[in-house]
Design a protein around this motif. Structure first.
Motif, PDB file in Angstrom:
ATOM      1  N   LYS A  50      22.757  -8.492  -6.588  1.00 24.82           N
ATOM      2  CA  LYS A  50      21.534  -9.098  -6.037  1.00 24.82           C
ATOM      3  C   LYS A  50      21.151  -8.454  -4.704  1.00 24.82           C
ATOM      4  N   ASN A  51      22.136  -8.241  -3.844  1.00 23.72           N
ATOM      5  CA  ASN A  51      21.852  -7.640  -2.541  1.00 23.72           C
ATOM      6  C   ASN A  51      21.453  -6.177  -2.658  1.00 23.72           C
ATOM      7  N   LYS A  52      22.071  -5.458  -3.593  1.00 19.97           N
ATOM      8  CA  LYS A  52      21.694  -4.064  -3.810  1.00 19.97           C
ATOM      9  C   LYS A  52      20.248  -3.987  -4.279  1.00 19.97           C
ATOM     10  N   LYS A  53      19.852  -4.857  -5.191  1.00 16.40           N
ATOM     11  CA  LYS A  53      18.475  -4.882  -5.670  1.00 16.40           C
ATOM     12  C   LYS A  53      17.522  -5.247  -4.530  1.00 16.40           C
ATOM     13  N   LEU A  54      17.895  -6.224  -3.743  1.00 13.12           N
ATOM     14  CA  LEU A  54      17.084  -6.635  -2.597  1.00 13.12           C
ATOM     15  C   LEU A  54      16.875  -5.453  -1.646  1.00 13.12           C
ATOM     16  N   TYR A  55      17.937  -4.717  -1.376  1.00 10.19           N
ATOM     17  CA  TYR A  55      17.855  -3.559  -0.489  1.00 10.19           C
ATOM     18  C   TYR A  55      16.978  -2.458  -1.091  1.00 10.19           C
ATOM     19  N   MET A  56      17.189  -2.161  -2.356  1.00  8.21           N
ATOM     20  CA  MET A  56      16.412  -1.101  -3.002  1.00  8.21           C
ATOM     21  C   MET A  56      14.931  -1.473  -3.067  1.00  8.21           C
ATOM     22  N   ASP A  57      14.633  -2.744  -3.308  1.00  7.46           N
ATOM     23  CA  ASP A  57      13.239  -3.208  -3.288  1.00  7.46           C
ATOM     24  C   ASP A  57      12.635  -3.038  -1.896  1.00  7.46           C
ATOM     25  N   TYR A  58      13.426  -3.299  -0.867  1.00  8.35           N
ATOM     26  CA  TYR A  58      12.998  -3.131   0.525  1.00  8.35           C
ATOM     27  C   TYR A  58      12.664  -1.662   0.810  1.00  8.35           C
ATOM     28  N   VAL A  59      13.531  -0.777   0.383  1.00  7.38           N
ATOM     29  CA  VAL A  59      13.311   0.659   0.584  1.00  7.38           C
ATOM     30  C   VAL A  59      12.073   1.109  -0.180  1.00  7.38           C
ATOM     31  N   ASP A  60      11.946   0.713  -1.435  1.00  9.77           N
ATOM     32  CA  ASP A  60      10.790   1.104  -2.244  1.00  9.77           C
ATOM     33  C   ASP A  60       9.485   0.585  -1.646  1.00  9.77           C
ATOM     34  N   TYR A  61       9.489  -0.659  -1.174  1.00 13.23           N
ATOM     35  CA  TYR A  61       8.306  -1.239  -0.530  1.00 13.23           C
ATOM     36  C   TYR A  61       7.878  -0.384   0.665  1.00 13.23           C
ATOM     37  N   HIS A  62       8.839  -0.006   1.495  1.00 10.97           N
ATOM     38  CA  HIS A  62       8.520   0.776   2.687  1.00 10.97           C
ATOM     39  C   HIS A  62       8.073   2.199   2.351  1.00 10.97           C
ATOM     40  N   LYS A  63       8.629   2.787   1.309  1.00  4.49           N
ATOM     41  CA  LYS A  63       8.174   4.115   0.891  1.00  4.49           C
ATOM     42  C   LYS A  63       6.705   4.064   0.488  1.00  4.49           C
ATOM     43  N   LEU A  64       6.335   3.058  -0.303  1.00  3.45           N
ATOM     44  CA  LEU A  64       4.934   2.908  -0.724  1.00  3.45           C
ATOM     45  C   LEU A  64       4.037   2.599   0.468  1.00  3.45           C
ATOM     46  N   LEU A  65       4.506   1.761   1.362  1.00  2.18           N
ATOM     47  CA  LEU A  65       3.744   1.410   2.558  1.00  2.18           C
ATOM     48  C   LEU A  65       3.482   2.642   3.405  1.00  2.18           C
ATOM     49  N   ILE A  66       4.490   3.446   3.627  1.00  2.00           N
ATOM     50  CA  ILE A  66       4.355   4.659   4.439  1.00  2.00           C
ATOM     51  C   ILE A  66       3.410   5.648   3.764  1.00  2.00           C
ATOM     52  N   LYS A  72      -4.092   6.914   4.792  1.00  2.00           N
ATOM     53  CA  LYS A  72      -5.152   6.370   5.647  1.00  2.00           C
ATOM     54  C   LYS A  72      -5.250   7.140   6.968  1.00  2.00           C
ATOM     55  N   ILE A  73      -4.107   7.506   7.518  1.00  4.69           N
ATOM     56  CA  ILE A  73      -4.088   8.281   8.766  1.00  4.69           C
ATOM     57  C   ILE A  73      -4.770   9.631   8.538  1.00  4.69           C
ATOM     58  N   ALA A  74      -4.436  10.285   7.444  1.00  2.07           N
ATOM     59  CA  ALA A  74      -5.005  11.607   7.142  1.00  2.07           C
ATOM     60  C   ALA A  74      -6.520  11.546   6.963  1.00  2.07           C
ATOM     61  N   GLU A  75      -7.018  10.439   6.413  1.00  4.97           N
ATOM     62  CA  GLU A  75      -8.447  10.290   6.136  1.00  4.97           C
ATOM     63  C   GLU A  75      -9.242   9.770   7.331  1.00  4.97           C
ATOM     64  N   SER A  76      -8.571   9.372   8.382  1.00  3.42           N
ATOM     65  CA  SER A  76      -9.243   8.728   9.508  1.00  3.42           C
ATOM     66  C   SER A  76      -9.607   9.709  10.613  1.00  3.42           C
ATOM     67  N   ALA A  77     -10.792   9.467  11.184  1.00 10.99           N
ATOM     68  CA  ALA A  77     -11.228  10.259  12.340  1.00 10.99           C
ATOM     69  C   ALA A  77     -11.113   9.446  13.627  1.00 10.99           C
ATOM     70  N   SER A  78     -10.827   8.146  13.507  1.00 11.59           N
ATOM     71  CA  SER A  78     -10.713   7.271  14.678  1.00 11.59           C
ATOM     72  C   SER A  78      -9.349   7.424  15.338  1.00 11.59           C
ATOM     73  N   PRO A  79      -9.276   7.084  16.639  1.00 14.11           N
ATOM     74  CA  PRO A  79      -7.974   7.102  17.319  1.00 14.11           C
ATOM     75  C   PRO A  79      -7.032   6.065  16.691  1.00 14.11           C
ATOM     76  N   ILE A  80      -5.778   6.446  16.530  1.00 14.96           N
ATOM     77  CA  ILE A  80      -4.790   5.587  15.867  1.00 14.96           C
ATOM     78  C   ILE A  80      -3.675   5.238  16.834  1.00 14.96           C
ATOM     79  N   TYR A  81      -3.284   3.966  16.802  1.00 16.79           N
ATOM     80  CA  TYR A  81      -2.226   3.435  17.654  1.00 16.79           C
ATOM     81  C   TYR A  81      -1.233   2.702  16.762  1.00 16.79           C
TER      82      TYR A  81
END
Length: 165
Positions: A50-66, A72-81
């Motif tokens: 269960k914990n391994k799955k929880l961890y792998m889901d966490y990693v996968d979520y962050h990979k997709l988020l990044i 979005k960063i690449a497509e943006s012309a506005s200043p980013i913070y």
């Protein structure tokens, strides 16, 4: 996880008195009392899986988020913070967030402003630097604090701020 905390408490002779959840599972406060009568508790046999799955889901979520943030960063012309000279930002950066267009980190703590986040070359500034910026973009991934931070920036700093969450 909670089963491990309760296992360790019992293993070392502590009886669980109470536990209180704080801010939508942000933290759990335990109250325990030393009790020589406490018997060890067993961990569920499937806890590792269960914990391994929880961890792998966490990693996968962050990979997709990044990936999403980087597109979005690449497509943006506005200043980013990036908000937060904290572990929240370090997670994003270590997962591969592109910093080429990030002007700086924003943080409300005056003790962090004018410095840099450990392990990065990114300077830290007050969110007030957004006040004169046209349509700034703030990457915001600060857990239970997101709404508070977002409302403060929109109502007190720059109502035209765009957030990537």
């Amino acid at each position: 996880t909670e089963p491990y905390i309760e296992y360790l408490l019992a293993k070392h002779g502590f009886k669980l008195n109470s536990k209180d959840y704080f801010m939508d599972d942000h933290s759990i406060f335990y109250s325990a009392i030393r009790d020589p009568e406490v018997k060890p508790v067993l961990l569920p046999s499937d806890l590792y899986e269960k914990n391994k799955k929880l961890y792998m889901d966490y990693v996968d979520y962050h990979k997709l988020l990044i990936d999403d943030f980087n597109q979005k960063i690449a497509e943006s012309a506005s200043p980013i913070y990036l908000f937060g000279a904290h572990v929240f930002a370090q997670y994003l950066l270590e997962m591969g967030l592109n910093t080429d267009k990030i002007v700086c980190l924003l943080d409300n703590d005056p003790n962090k402003q004018g410095k840099r986040l450990y392990g990065t070359n990114l300077p830290v500034a007050s969110p007030k630097v957004l006040s004169d910026v046209s349509d700034p973009i703030v990457i915001l991934k600060a857990g239970v604090y997101n709404d508070e931070i977002k409302n403060d920036i929109i109502h007190n700093v720059n109502k035209n701020t765009i957030f990537f969450e």
